[in-house]
Design a protein around this motif. Structure first.
Motif, PDB file in Angstrom:
ATOM      1  N   MET A 294      -7.382  -3.999  -1.316  1.00  0.00           N
ATOM      2  CA  MET A 294      -7.606  -5.413  -1.011  1.00  0.00           C
ATOM      3  C   MET A 294      -7.752  -6.236  -2.288  1.00  0.00           C
ATOM      4  O   MET A 294      -7.273  -7.380  -2.357  1.00  0.00           O
ATOM      5  N   MET A 295      -8.386  -5.675  -3.320  1.00  0.00           N
ATOM      6  CA  MET A 295      -8.509  -6.385  -4.587  1.00  0.00           C
ATOM      7  C   MET A 295      -7.142  -6.630  -5.213  1.00  0.00           C
ATOM      8  O   MET A 295      -6.868  -7.720  -5.728  1.00  0.00           O
ATOM      9  N   VAL A 296      -6.274  -5.610  -5.146  1.00  0.00           N
ATOM     10  CA  VAL A 296      -4.924  -5.768  -5.688  1.00  0.00           C
ATOM     11  C   VAL A 296      -4.159  -6.822  -4.904  1.00  0.00           C
ATOM     12  O   VAL A 296      -3.461  -7.676  -5.483  1.00  0.00           O
ATOM     13  N   LEU A 297      -4.265  -6.812  -3.568  1.00  0.00           N
ATOM     14  CA  LEU A 297      -3.574  -7.801  -2.743  1.00  0.00           C
ATOM     15  C   LEU A 297      -4.081  -9.214  -3.031  1.00  0.00           C
ATOM     16  O   LEU A 297      -3.293 -10.161  -3.108  1.00  0.00           O
ATOM     17  N   CYS A 298      -5.399  -9.346  -3.188  1.00  0.00           N
ATOM     18  CA  CYS A 298      -5.965 -10.663  -3.517  1.00  0.00           C
ATOM     19  C   CYS A 298      -5.483 -11.144  -4.883  1.00  0.00           C
ATOM     20  O   CYS A 298      -5.180 -12.327  -5.066  1.00  0.00           O
ATOM     21  N   LEU A 299      -5.413 -10.215  -5.845  1.00  0.00           N
ATOM     22  CA  LEU A 299      -4.938 -10.575  -7.180  1.00  0.00           C
ATOM     23  C   LEU A 299      -3.482 -11.016  -7.140  1.00  0.00           C
ATOM     24  O   LEU A 299      -3.106 -12.013  -7.773  1.00  0.00           O
ATOM     25  N   ILE A 300      -2.663 -10.288  -6.374  1.00  0.00           N
ATOM     26  CA  ILE A 300      -1.252 -10.668  -6.241  1.00  0.00           C
ATOM     27  C   ILE A 300      -1.121 -12.038  -5.600  1.00  0.00           C
ATOM     28  O   ILE A 300      -0.321 -12.878  -6.039  1.00  0.00           O
TER      29      ILE A 300
END
Length: 283
Positions: free
Chosen positions: A20-26
């Motif tokens: 989820m952190m990676v998706l939010c960053l993207i």
């Protein structure tokens, strides 16, 4: 066995958290990228289109020299008058709902209707004002545009003021009542001062919303290439001028549309900066 299950659950949670952190960053990177592209294009095309004529001449015919002074005047007139109507009504209505009728059925009904008006498409309000004002007046007018924008700005100011007044601690109200201050004096000298920053933000949000509206003004204020100081006739505004000029075949008129878009963006940014400066001084 229990420790192994617990460690497995913890690792799964950490794994989901990382995903989820990676998706939010993207998502954040994509948002910033597209916003940068839009602003960069606006600055590149808008700055190159700016010249003295833009601020001194009215909208021209294709192939002629001209500017956007009549559209800027029309936007300032229509937006300013709309806020002068919507802000006092919205603030006073919110004051009554929060301070005098809080918890009643009237308040709940009013809040519900305000939220409906807040989420209503602006074109619906434009069509309503067209039927209620433009048709009886037999033509577009700045007055009809002012009413349409005031109806759009009113629920924004009202809702924001309600939220800000609810954030004021009840202890302040009780303290002023204990000192024997009348209710009106408590509101003006204590409650409004405590909530003023938020109320001002709500007014600026309303200005930001209505200053770029095109659809309701197409139905109400209309369009004119000439300077018109009368409230009873059609008047040029920057959003409608941008819409009209951008659809024109002439490249010179498209350049004027880019200049108008840049002017609106810079004006809204300046208003937000001014609000922050005033809020800081008051605090």
């Amino acid at each position: 066995m229990d420790n192994a299950i617990r460690q497995n659950l913890v690792s799964r949670r950490y794994g989901k958290n990382r995903v989820m952190m990676v998706l939010c960053l993207i998502a954040a990177i994509l948002g910033i990228f597209f916003l940068s592209v839009i602003l960069g294009t606006l600055l590149y095309r808008g700055v190159s289109a700016l010249n003295l004529d833009v601020f001194t001449m009215s909208i021209p015919a294709q192939g002629s020299r001209g500017g956007l002074i009549n559209a800027m005047y029309g936007t300032a007139l229509v937006t300013g008058c709309a806020i002068l109507i919507a802000a006092p009504i919205g603030i006073l209505a919110a004051t009554y709902l929060v301070e005098y009728a809080n918890g009643t059925k009237l308040t709940e009904a009013a809040k519900f209707l305000n939220d409906i008006l807040l989420s209503a498409p602006s074109i619906i309000i434009g069509v309503f004002v067209y039927g209620a004002v433009v048709v009886p007046m037999h033509g577009n007018s700045a007055f009809a545009g002012i009413l349409a924008l005031a109806l759009i700005a009113l629920p924004v100011v009202n809702r924001t003021t309600q939220d800000m007044l609810l954030l004021v601690p009840n202890e302040l109200r009780e303290a002023t009542a204990a000192l024997g201050a009348p209710r009106w004096k408590s509101m003006t000298m204590v409650i409004y001062r405590s909530a003023w920053t938020g109320i001002l933000t709500g007014i600026l949000l309303a200005v930001a919303r209505i200053s770029g509206e095109t659809a309701p003004l197409l139905f109400t204020a209309g369009y004119s290439k000439f300077m018109n100081a009368s409230l009873t006739g059609p008047i040029a505004t920057l959003p409608v001028a941008i819409n009209t000029l951008a659809a024109d075949a002439g490249e010179d008129l498209k350049q004027l549309a880019w200049a108008g878009a840049l002017i609106i963006t810079v004006a809204i940014l300046a208003l937000n900066i001014l609000a922050r400066v005033l809020s800081g001084r008051r605090q």
